[in-house]
Design a protein around this motif. Structure first.
Motif, PDB file in Angstrom:
ATOM      1  N   CYS A 123       0.828  -1.214   0.000  1.00 17.56           N
ATOM      2  CA  CYS A 123       0.000   0.000   0.000  1.00 17.56           C
ATOM      3  C   CYS A 123       0.860   1.262   0.000  1.00 17.56           C
ATOM      4  O   CYS A 123       0.485   2.276  -0.584  1.00 17.56           O
ATOM      5  N   GLN A 124       2.032   1.234   0.637  1.00 11.14           N
ATOM      6  CA  GLN A 124       2.883   2.426   0.622  1.00 11.14           C
ATOM      7  C   GLN A 124       4.281   2.065   1.075  1.00 11.14           C
ATOM      8  O   GLN A 124       4.488   1.012   1.680  1.00 11.14           O
ATOM      9  N   PHE A 125       5.232   2.962   0.765  1.00 10.91           N
ATOM     10  CA  PHE A 125       6.530   2.865   1.425  1.00 10.91           C
ATOM     11  C   PHE A 125       6.923   4.259   1.918  1.00 10.91           C
ATOM     12  O   PHE A 125       6.436   5.286   1.413  1.00 10.91           O
ATOM     13  N   HIS A 126       7.772   4.291   2.933  1.00 15.33           N
ATOM     14  CA  HIS A 126       8.213   5.539   3.567  1.00 15.33           C
ATOM     15  C   HIS A 126       9.556   5.282   4.237  1.00 15.33           C
ATOM     16  O   HIS A 126      10.028   4.138   4.257  1.00 15.33           O
ATOM     17  N   PHE A 127      10.122   6.334   4.816  1.00 20.39           N
ATOM     18  CA  PHE A 127      11.441   6.215   5.451  1.00 20.39           C
ATOM     19  C   PHE A 127      11.421   6.846   6.842  1.00 20.39           C
ATOM     20  O   PHE A 127      10.514   7.628   7.169  1.00 20.39           O
ATOM     21  N   HIS A 128      12.452   6.525   7.644  1.00 22.17           N
ATOM     22  CA  HIS A 128      12.738   7.180   8.920  1.00 22.17           C
ATOM     23  C   HIS A 128      14.213   7.570   8.860  1.00 22.17           C
ATOM     24  O   HIS A 128      15.035   6.793   8.342  1.00 22.17           O
ATOM     25  N   TRP A 129      14.576   8.768   9.380  1.00 18.08           N
ATOM     26  CA  TRP A 129      15.959   9.200   9.278  1.00 18.08           C
ATOM     27  C   TRP A 129      16.308  10.153  10.406  1.00 18.08           C
ATOM     28  O   TRP A 129      15.421  10.627  11.128  1.00 18.08           O
ATOM     29  N   LEU A 140      14.125   2.204   5.397  1.00 12.35           N
ATOM     30  CA  LEU A 140      12.984   2.165   4.471  1.00 12.35           C
ATOM     31  C   LEU A 140      11.976   1.134   4.959  1.00 12.35           C
ATOM     32  O   LEU A 140      12.371   0.049   5.398  1.00 12.35           O
ATOM     33  N   HIS A 141      10.698   1.476   4.914  1.00 15.63           N
ATOM     34  CA  HIS A 141       9.629   0.529   5.267  1.00 15.63           C
ATOM     35  C   HIS A 141       8.667   0.381   4.095  1.00 15.63           C
ATOM     36  O   HIS A 141       8.077   1.378   3.657  1.00 15.63           O
ATOM     37  N   LEU A 142       8.534  -0.853   3.594  1.00 15.71           N
ATOM     38  CA  LEU A 142       7.542  -1.164   2.549  1.00 15.71           C
ATOM     39  C   LEU A 142       6.381  -1.859   3.242  1.00 15.71           C
ATOM     40  O   LEU A 142       6.550  -2.935   3.819  1.00 15.71           O
ATOM     41  N   LEU A 196      -9.654  -4.309   3.485  1.00 12.36           N
ATOM     42  CA  LEU A 196      -9.098  -2.945   3.526  1.00 12.36           C
ATOM     43  C   LEU A 196      -7.898  -2.917   4.461  1.00 12.36           C
ATOM     44  O   LEU A 196      -7.853  -3.677   5.448  1.00 12.36           O
ATOM     45  N   PHE A 197      -6.980  -2.000   4.189  1.00  9.25           N
ATOM     46  CA  PHE A 197      -5.822  -1.801   5.077  1.00  9.25           C
ATOM     47  C   PHE A 197      -6.313  -1.509   6.498  1.00  9.25           C
ATOM     48  O   PHE A 197      -5.820  -2.074   7.484  1.00  9.25           O
ATOM     49  N   GLU A 198      -7.311  -0.616   6.594  1.00 10.53           N
ATOM     50  CA  GLU A 198      -7.811  -0.167   7.903  1.00 10.53           C
ATOM     51  C   GLU A 198      -8.331  -1.331   8.744  1.00 10.53           C
ATOM     52  O   GLU A 198      -8.308  -1.280   9.975  1.00 10.53           O
ATOM     53  N   ALA A 225      -7.176  -4.632   8.246  1.00 10.37           N
ATOM     54  CA  ALA A 225      -6.015  -5.512   8.484  1.00 10.37           C
ATOM     55  C   ALA A 225      -5.134  -4.971   9.606  1.00 10.37           C
ATOM     56  O   ALA A 225      -4.558  -5.732  10.381  1.00 10.37           O
ATOM     57  N   VAL A 226      -5.091  -3.638   9.715  1.00  6.15           N
ATOM     58  CA  VAL A 226      -4.147  -3.021  10.669  1.00  6.15           C
ATOM     59  C   VAL A 226      -4.498  -3.368  12.109  1.00  6.15           C
ATOM     60  O   VAL A 226      -3.662  -3.268  13.002  1.00  6.15           O
ATOM     61  N   MET A 227      -5.750  -3.851  12.319  1.00  8.53           N
ATOM     62  CA  MET A 227      -6.178  -4.205  13.684  1.00  8.53           C
ATOM     63  C   MET A 227      -5.964  -5.683  13.983  1.00  8.53           C
ATOM     64  O   MET A 227      -6.227  -6.130  15.097  1.00  8.53           O
ATOM     65  N   SER A 264       4.862  -4.381  15.772  1.00  7.79           N
ATOM     66  CA  SER A 264       3.775  -3.388  15.691  1.00  7.79           C
ATOM     67  C   SER A 264       4.114  -2.289  14.696  1.00  7.79           C
ATOM     68  O   SER A 264       5.234  -2.208  14.194  1.00  7.79           O
ATOM     69  N   LEU A 265       3.132  -1.403  14.507  1.00  6.53           N
ATOM     70  CA  LEU A 265       3.422  -0.142  13.826  1.00  6.53           C
ATOM     71  C   LEU A 265       4.358   0.639  14.744  1.00  6.53           C
ATOM     72  O   LEU A 265       4.263   0.536  15.975  1.00  6.53           O
ATOM     73  N   THR A 266       5.250   1.440  14.171  1.00  7.13           N
ATOM     74  CA  THR A 266       6.170   2.199  15.021  1.00  7.13           C
ATOM     75  C   THR A 266       5.690   3.634  15.245  1.00  7.13           C
ATOM     76  O   THR A 266       6.368   4.431  15.878  1.00  7.13           O
ATOM     77  N   THR A 267       4.505   3.949  14.685  1.00  5.44           N
ATOM     78  CA  THR A 267       3.887   5.245  14.993  1.00  5.44           C
ATOM     79  C   THR A 267       2.457   4.955  15.428  1.00  5.44           C
ATOM     80  O   THR A 267       1.924   3.872  15.140  1.00  5.44           O
ATOM     81  N   PRO A 268       1.836   5.890  16.147  1.00  7.70           N
ATOM     82  CA  PRO A 268       0.464   5.667  16.575  1.00  7.70           C
ATOM     83  C   PRO A 268      -0.396   5.236  15.388  1.00  7.70           C
ATOM     84  O   PRO A 268      -0.165   5.727  14.281  1.00  7.70           O
ATOM     85  N   PRO A 269      -1.300   4.284  15.554  1.00  6.45           N
ATOM     86  CA  PRO A 269      -1.820   3.695  16.794  1.00  6.45           C
ATOM     87  C   PRO A 269      -0.985   2.527  17.348  1.00  6.45           C
ATOM     88  O   PRO A 269      -1.466   1.819  18.229  1.00  6.45           O
ATOM     89  N   LEU A 270       0.233   2.272  16.811  1.00  5.15           N
ATOM     90  CA  LEU A 270       1.150   1.282  17.410  1.00  5.15           C
ATOM     91  C   LEU A 270       0.512  -0.106  17.516  1.00  5.15           C
ATOM     92  O   LEU A 270       0.877  -0.889  18.399  1.00  5.15           O
ATOM     93  N   SER A 308       3.993  -8.428  10.793  1.00  4.50           N
ATOM     94  CA  SER A 308       5.093  -9.389  10.590  1.00  4.50           C
ATOM     95  C   SER A 308       6.224  -8.582   9.964  1.00  4.50           C
ATOM     96  O   SER A 308       6.092  -8.105   8.842  1.00  4.50           O
ATOM     97  N   TRP A 309       7.297  -8.410  10.748  1.00  5.92           N
ATOM     98  CA  TRP A 309       8.443  -7.625  10.277  1.00  5.92           C
ATOM     99  C   TRP A 309       9.435  -8.540   9.573  1.00  5.92           C
ATOM    100  O   TRP A 309       9.695  -9.662  10.039  1.00  5.92           O
ATOM    101  N   MET A 310       9.987  -8.049   8.450  1.00  8.58           N
ATOM    102  CA  MET A 310      11.098  -8.728   7.777  1.00  8.58           C
ATOM    103  C   MET A 310      12.153  -7.668   7.535  1.00  8.58           C
ATOM    104  O   MET A 310      11.952  -6.765   6.729  1.00  8.58           O
TER     105      MET A 310
HETATM  106  N1  LIG Z   1       6.571   2.768  10.561  1.00  8.21           N
HETATM  107  S1  LIG Z   1       5.592   1.529  10.218  1.00  8.21           S
HETATM  108  O1  LIG Z   1       6.026   0.859   9.005  1.00  8.21           O
HETATM  109  O2  LIG Z   1       5.473   0.698  11.400  1.00  8.21           O
HETATM  110  C1  LIG Z   1       3.988   2.163   9.885  1.00  8.21           C
HETATM  111  C2  LIG Z   1       3.301   1.740   8.740  1.00  8.21           C
HETATM  112  C3  LIG Z   1       2.031   2.254   8.455  1.00  8.21           C
HETATM  113  C4  LIG Z   1       1.457   3.183   9.335  1.00  8.21           C
HETATM  114  C5  LIG Z   1       0.094   3.737   9.013  1.00  8.21           C
HETATM  115  O3  LIG Z   1      -0.488   3.387   8.007  1.00  8.21           O
HETATM  116  N2  LIG Z   1      -0.447   4.646   9.862  1.00  8.21           N
HETATM  117  C6  LIG Z   1      -1.711   5.295   9.531  1.00  8.21           C
HETATM  118  C7  LIG Z   1      -2.896   4.446   9.835  1.00  8.21           C
HETATM  119  C8  LIG Z   1      -2.914   3.548  10.898  1.00  8.21           C
HETATM  120  C9  LIG Z   1      -4.061   2.802  11.166  1.00  8.21           C
HETATM  121  C10 LIG Z   1      -5.180   2.952  10.363  1.00  8.21           C
HETATM  122  F1  LIG Z   1      -6.292   2.242  10.625  1.00  8.21           F
HETATM  123  C11 LIG Z   1      -5.162   3.853   9.288  1.00  8.21           C
HETATM  124  C12 LIG Z   1      -4.015   4.584   9.027  1.00  8.21           C
HETATM  125  C13 LIG Z   1       2.136   3.583  10.484  1.00  8.21           C
HETATM  126  C14 LIG Z   1       3.421   3.064  10.761  1.00  8.21           C
END
Ligand SMILES: NS(=O)(=O)c1ccc(C(=O)NCc2ccc(F)cc2)cc1
Ligand SMILES: [Zn+2]
Length: 262
Positions: free
Chosen positions: A90-96, A117-119, A129-131, A133-135, A197-203, A208-210
């Motif tokens: 669904c997306q990729f982003h970075f932390h630095w 980098l996080h894919l 939906l992502f929303e 799966a994230v739970m 977990s996610l590393t930003t809220p909602p954590l 599954s990290w690789m």
């Molecule tokens: N750094 S990381 O790879 O762990 C990471 C990946 C995705 C998200 C994310 O999508 N947040 C928004 C979000 C979170 C929950 C939702 F339900 C909807 C959007 C946060 C952190």
């Protein structure tokens, strides 16, 4: 911090850690202690199949910048590795960091990298939906790739050139035909994997990290452009540089990190 429901809040340069995290015993990122990781011969190579045509936009969300993909079909997928199902990119982003001395979220034997980098993928076999799966426990799969400063990364340059257009929070520009596979290291067979977990809220504890053993190289100047981004929107009168957007390492608790290589 593992047994109690309430994780002691750590003051964090980037954002205030919440006082209570649901569960709280499988948080990310972590330090990967190489000698404590367990080789698992059952772990398969990762199988990724990304379609650059599904690349849609790049935007500044006030934490990082995200390159977003169309995940309404199974066109850009990840399977194999420790995964039982097929996951959609669904997306990729970075932390630095603000300097090359730190910036990654995961560490390897306490070693910090200048960026990571996080894919991000979600389980499209089980959820719609992502929303959703994230739970869920097995909802997300994130590939982590360490960045080191060295030679210029040709594939990254197209992305670097788009960053000035999204300097401020909530800015977005069209970004197409970008193949995220170009950001993966040559060797994607060697990785560490663990449940986190996610590393930003909602954590949420659904990942599954690789984490790839092999890093990629980017130039000092390319990383400097990441640091030219801003956390703040154009309207705010105080502008803050987007740097140090990483979370501190969390307790491993009773988890084991497995390696796909011996
Ligand atoms: N750094 S990381 O790879 O762990 C990471 C990946 C995705 C998200 C994310 O999508 N947040 C928004 C979000 C979170 C929950 C939702 F339900 C909807 C959007 C946060 C952190
Ligand atoms: Zn991330």
């Amino acid at each position: 911090a593992c047994s109690s429901k309430y994780v002691l809040s750590q003051i964090h340069p980037m954002w205030q850690e919440p006082l209570a995290i649901p569960g709280g015993d499988r948080q990310s990122p972590i330090d990967i202690a190489v000698r404590k990781s367990v080789f698992d011969s059952e772990l398969k190579p990762l199988v990724y199949d990304y379609d650059p045509q599904t690349c849609q936009q790049i935007w500044n969300n006030g934490y990082s910048f995200l390159v977003e993909y169309d995940d309404t079909t199974d066109k850009s997928t990840l399977k194999g590795g420790p995964l039982q199902d097929t996951f959609r990119l669904c997306q990729f982003h970075f932390h630095w960091g603000e300097s090359n001395a730190w910036g990654s979220e995961h560490t390897v034997d306490r070693r910090l990298f200048p960026a990571e980098l996080h894919l991000v993928h979600w389980n499209a076999d089980r959820y719609s939906l992502f929303e959703e799966a994230v739970m869920e426990d097995n909802g997300l799969a994130v590939i982590g790739v360490f960045l080191k400063v060295g030679k210029r990364h040709e594939g990254l340059q197209k992305l670097v050139d788009a960053l000035p257009a999204i300097r401020h929070k909530d800015s977005v520009v069209e970004f197409t035909r970008f193949d995220p596979a170009c950001l993966l290291p040559a060797n994607t067979d060697d990785y560490w994997t663990y449940h986190g977990s996610l590393t930003t809220p909602p954590l949420t504890e659904s990942v599954s990290w690789m984490v790839m053993k092999q890093h990629i190289e980017v130039s000092h100047d390319q990383l400097a452009v990441f640091r030219s981004l801003l956390f703040t929107s154009a309207e705010e009168d105080v502008q803050r540089s987007m740097v140090n957007n990483f979370r501190v390492q969390q307790s491993l608790c009773s988890r084991t990190v497995r390696s796909s290589f011996s």
